[in-house]
Write an enzyme that holds these catalytic residues in place. Structure first.
Site, PDB file in Angstrom:
ATOM      1  CB  CYS A  10     -28.903  66.650  62.240  1.00  0.00           C
ATOM      2  SG  CYS A  10     -28.760  65.300  61.087  1.00  0.00           S
ATOM      3  CD  GLN A  28     -34.006  73.450  56.793  1.00  0.00           C
ATOM      4  OE1 GLN A  28     -34.951  73.680  56.039  1.00  0.00           O
ATOM      5  NE2 GLN A  28     -33.482  72.242  56.904  1.00  0.00           N
ATOM      6  CG  HIS A  62     -27.661  70.342  60.926  1.00  0.00           C
ATOM      7  ND1 HIS A  62     -26.637  69.562  60.449  1.00  0.00           N
ATOM      8  CD2 HIS A  62     -28.806  69.797  60.463  1.00  0.00           C
ATOM      9  CE1 HIS A  62     -27.152  68.589  59.714  1.00  0.00           C
ATOM     10  NE2 HIS A  62     -28.469  68.698  59.715  1.00  0.00           N
ATOM     11  CG  ASP A 107     -26.938  76.297  58.812  1.00  0.00           C
ATOM     12  OD1 ASP A 107     -27.388  76.316  57.651  1.00  0.00           O
ATOM     13  OD2 ASP A 107     -26.946  75.285  59.527  1.00  0.00           O
ATOM     14  CE  LYS A 142     -30.599  71.013  54.039  1.00  0.00           C
ATOM     15  NZ  LYS A 142     -31.156  69.853  54.708  1.00  0.00           N
TER      16      LYS A 142
HETATM   17  N1  PMP Z   1     -27.955  73.166  58.490  1.00  0.00           N
HETATM   18  C1  PMP Z   1     -29.277  72.948  58.597  1.00  0.00           C
HETATM   19  C2  PMP Z   1     -30.107  73.906  59.393  1.00  0.00           C
HETATM   20  C3  PMP Z   1     -29.839  71.847  57.955  1.00  0.00           C
HETATM   21  O1  PMP Z   1     -31.152  71.625  58.078  1.00  0.00           O
HETATM   22  C4  PMP Z   1     -29.017  70.974  57.211  1.00  0.00           C
HETATM   23  C5  PMP Z   1     -29.576  69.767  56.505  1.00  0.00           C
HETATM   24  N2  PMP Z   1     -30.484  69.016  57.249  1.00  0.00           N
HETATM   25  C6  PMP Z   1     -27.651  71.248  57.138  1.00  0.00           C
HETATM   26  C7  PMP Z   1     -27.166  72.371  57.781  1.00  0.00           C
HETATM   27  C8  PMP Z   1     -26.699  70.365  56.400  1.00  0.00           C
HETATM   28  O2  PMP Z   1     -26.924  70.403  55.030  1.00  0.00           O
HETATM   29  P1  PMP Z   1     -26.166  69.379  54.076  1.00  0.00           P
HETATM   30  O3  PMP Z   1     -26.435  68.004  54.621  1.00  0.00           O
HETATM   31  O4  PMP Z   1     -26.798  69.605  52.748  1.00  0.00           O
HETATM   32  O5  PMP Z   1     -24.713  69.708  54.093  1.00  0.00           O
END
Ligand code: PMP
Length: 404
Positions: A363, A198, A118, A195, A221
């Site tokens: 992203c 998910q 991401h 990370d 999430k």
């Molecule tokens: N890592 C992953 C795998 C994500 O899916 C996301 C959110 N789409 C993030 C990081 C970032 O999370 P946040 O926007 O809540 O900081």
């Protein structure tokens, strides 16, 4: 299942006069009433700042905040002092790159990321690597969403200082063989950061079972409020990582010329922390723990993936992008494309029918460019989704294919 759905006020509403079909849970989840009530109740009846006050309201707020830390710790099998509250995964990853990375990465060092990372992982480490003249090397990802484990082994070497990877890819839904990756990183003396944005929401992480130095996830999430997340740091990292932002709350003693700091986790929480959000997140975690058997939840989400994948297989213009077999066993999201239909047009038309999905590069622009996947549509599931949601999505897709 209906008992769970009825806990979520927004799921009782309509969108454009259609029943709301909410399938954008990998982006963010809806909130149960108990979380909304907790926030309202705290602001209305208990609100005062944490840490400093010596009156009953402030003492209560501090106790609630620290209890939230204990709840968050228990949710991932950690100790309370291992839990740093952040504003979300992005904040936590920036703290790791700029705090730990700034102190430990040197010119010529190598940082391993997967190609599917991401932007919240990619950008902080890219920035750090450029500053330090370090090198980022990427674990290739196959077009079917599988990670190239053989290449990973070849990339590891004595210069590798850290491996940072998503536990579950938000693009493909792939779950990595986490312990295999962690052990191989450890074998060359590298740190391993995860990370878990998910995976923690689906009850997939217990830090007692995995070898991990640090991990990040986001409260929004997993039924919690926005503006709150967790950075887990294991004991060794707590000591070797300097704080990267400084200010009140973390101070043990300060003079005009110098200051000393409190131990972790407060050393990493300068400023007034997002304590109401943390209390809201604890309410979400308690709700999930009481209402959900995580094993059953994952089986149900995989069942929904399976239903969607099978439905899409009957549409010649639809193509699933991801590890189909794995998703049908343990997935919670499915990415797909529709030939001849721009993803954003499809998502907009589905949205007009009350069906919320995500479209675009998710992203992860570099990956999307490499694999030519700029036009993905992603449906992602959580505790309240049902087979009806999948069927309505499939009907919606048929309509999209008729119209566009
Ligand atoms: N890592 C992953 C795998 C994500 O899916 C996301 C959110 N789409 C993030 C990081 C970032 O999370 P946040 O926007 O809540 O900081």
């Amino acid at each position: 299942m209906n008992a769970i759905r009825s806990d979520f006020p927004l799921l009782q509403t309509t969108l454009n006069e259609y029943p709301l079909v909410y399938l954008d849970n990998a982006a963010t989840t809806q909130k149960p009433k108990v979380v909304l009530d907790t926030l309202y109740q705290f602001y209305a009846q208990e609100y005062a700042s944490v840490g400093r006050g010596l009156y009953a309201l402030a003492e209560n707020a501090t106790a609630r905040y620290e209890a939230a830390r204990a709840t968050a710790a228990a949710f991932i099998g950690a100790q309370p002092q291992d839990i740093v509250f952040t504003s979300g995964s992005t904040h936590g990853m920036n703290m790791l790159a700029h705090g730990w990375g700034n102190a430990h990465i040197k010119a010529g060092d190598e940082i391993i990321l997967a190609e599917w990372e991401h932007h919240s992982t990619l950008l902080p480490w890219q920035h750090l690597a450029a500053e330090k003249k370090a090198k980022i090397v990427y674990i290739p990802v196959f077009p079917d969403g599988a990670l190239d484990y053989a290449s990973y082994e070849e990339l590891l070497n004595a210069r590798t200082k850290v491996v940072v990877i998503s536990h579950v890819s938000n693009v493909f839904g792939t779950t990595i063989a986490i312990e295999r990756i962690a052990q191989q990183a450890k074998a060359v003396g590298a740190h391993f950061f995860l990370d878990a944005a998910q995976s923690v929401p689906h009850g997939m992480v217990n830090v007692q079972d995995i070898t991990v130095d640090a991990l990040v996830f986001s409260g929004h999430k997993m039924c919690g409020p926005t503006g709150i997340g967790v950075l887990y740091l294991n004991g060794a990292l707590q000591k070797s990582m300097p704080a990267y932002h400084l200010g009140g709350g973390m101070v043990y003693e300060a003079s005009f010329t110098s200051s000393s700091w409190r131990p972790a986790p407060h050393r990493f929480e300068a400023g007034t922390p997002p304590f109401v959000q943390a209390i809201g997140l604890a309410a979400a975690m308690t709700y999930l723990t009481q209402k959900v058997n995580f094993k059953q939840m994952r089986a149900q989400e995989a069942e929904l993936c399976s239903r969607l994948i099978k439905g899409l297989a009957l549409m010649p213009r639809a193509q699933v992008h991801g590890p189909r077999t794995q998703l049908q066993q343990q997935g919670h999201l499915v990415s797909f494309s529709l030939s001849g239909v721009p993803a954003h047009d499809a998502a907009a038309l589905l949205g007009a029918h009350g069906i919320c999905v995500r479209a675009g590069n998710l992203c992860a622009q570099p990956l999307a460019k490499k694999l030519g996947l700029e036009g993905l549509i992603r449906a992602s599931f959580y505790i309240y989704n049902t087979a009806d949601d999948v069927d309505l999505l499939l009907q919606g897709i048929e309509e999209v294919l008729r119209v566009l």
